[in-house]
Design an enzyme around this catalytic site. Structure first.
Site, short mmCIF file in Angstrom:
data_model
loop_
_atom_site.label_atom_id
_atom_site.label_comp_id
_atom_site.label_asym_id
_atom_site.label_seq_id
_atom_site.Cartn_x
_atom_site.Cartn_y
_atom_site.Cartn_z
CB CYS A 93 -26.43 -14.22 -34.23
SG CYS A 93 -28.02 -14.15 -35.05
CG HIS A 136 -27.31 -19.76 -36.36
ND1 HIS A 136 -26.52 -19.31 -35.33
CD2 HIS A 136 -27.84 -18.64 -36.93
CE1 HIS A 136 -26.58 -17.99 -35.28
NE2 HIS A 136 -27.37 -17.55 -36.25
CD GLU A 137 -29.10 -18.27 -40.50
OE1 GLU A 137 -30.04 -17.50 -40.21
OE2 GLU A 137 -27.91 -17.92 -40.41
CG HIS A 140 -32.69 -16.64 -36.44
ND1 HIS A 140 -32.42 -15.63 -35.55
CD2 HIS A 140 -31.50 -17.03 -36.93
CE1 HIS A 140 -31.12 -15.42 -35.51
NE2 HIS A 140 -30.53 -16.25 -36.35
#
Length: 186
Positions: A93, A136-137, A140
């Protein structure tokens, strides 16, 4: 949260800036919130669109921006693959030290509802690398990083363990929660 019509132009400018950041960081995937906190955007494939099926690619013609990425405004996961169909990935990341990697479990297939840059609501299914990248994004936005998928003992150095120790167990629970968005409230 639905996009307002007057946000379309600002989203195109925002995408242009994200594209520039992606290029400078040499990243094919990126996420961001707009400055007033009303919208979230996940950009996938700006730098390398080979893994994106042609019919899923959206064109963006802002001066200097690249074509062919997937642009998800206010994405919401509506469904996930079964737990037996999860994949193991090794991830990095940009917000963490470049030598830090984590082994994580991700759904092999997700269905995502989102708005286009023009404000139209759409639904797509993402699988494989695109499913992994979107999860994954989108993590956040929930305050989850890949280091929340590993125990403190698995972290590479004492400084990371010390920084992460407070609240790590709660973040780990959030990281492994297989949440589904409510499209009526998202």
């Amino acid at each position: 949260m639905r996009m307002k019509k007057n946000q379309v132009s600002s989203h195109r400018k925002w995408l242009f800036l994200l594209g520039n950041t992606q290029s400078s960081q040499k990243s094919a995937f990126f996420t961001s919130n707009d400055s007033n906190g009303e919208s979230k955007m996940v950009v996938m494939g700006e730098g390398d669109t080979r893994s994106i099926p042609r019919q899923m690619q959206q064109k963006h013609t802002e001066e200097g921006a690249k074509d062919g990425g997937i642009f998800l405004v206010n994405p919401r996961i509506l469904s996930r693959s079964s737990e037996v169909d999860m994949n193991v990935w090794t991830e990095q990341c940009l917000v963490l030290p470049p030598d830090f990697t984590a082994t994580v479990l991700r759904d092999s297939l997700i269905t995502v509802e989102y708005e286009t840059l023009e404000g139209q609501t759409r639904t797509i299914q993402l699988e494989g690398e695109l499913s992994r990248a979107a999860q994954h994004e989108m993590d956040h936005d929930r305050g989850v990083l890949i280091l929340d998928h590993v125990s403190l003992d698995e972290m590479s150095n004492d400084i990371m363990r010390m920084l992460e120790s407070r609240g790590h167990e709660e973040r780990m629970l959030r990281a492994y929660e297989r949440y589904i968005s409510d499209p009526m409230t998202a």
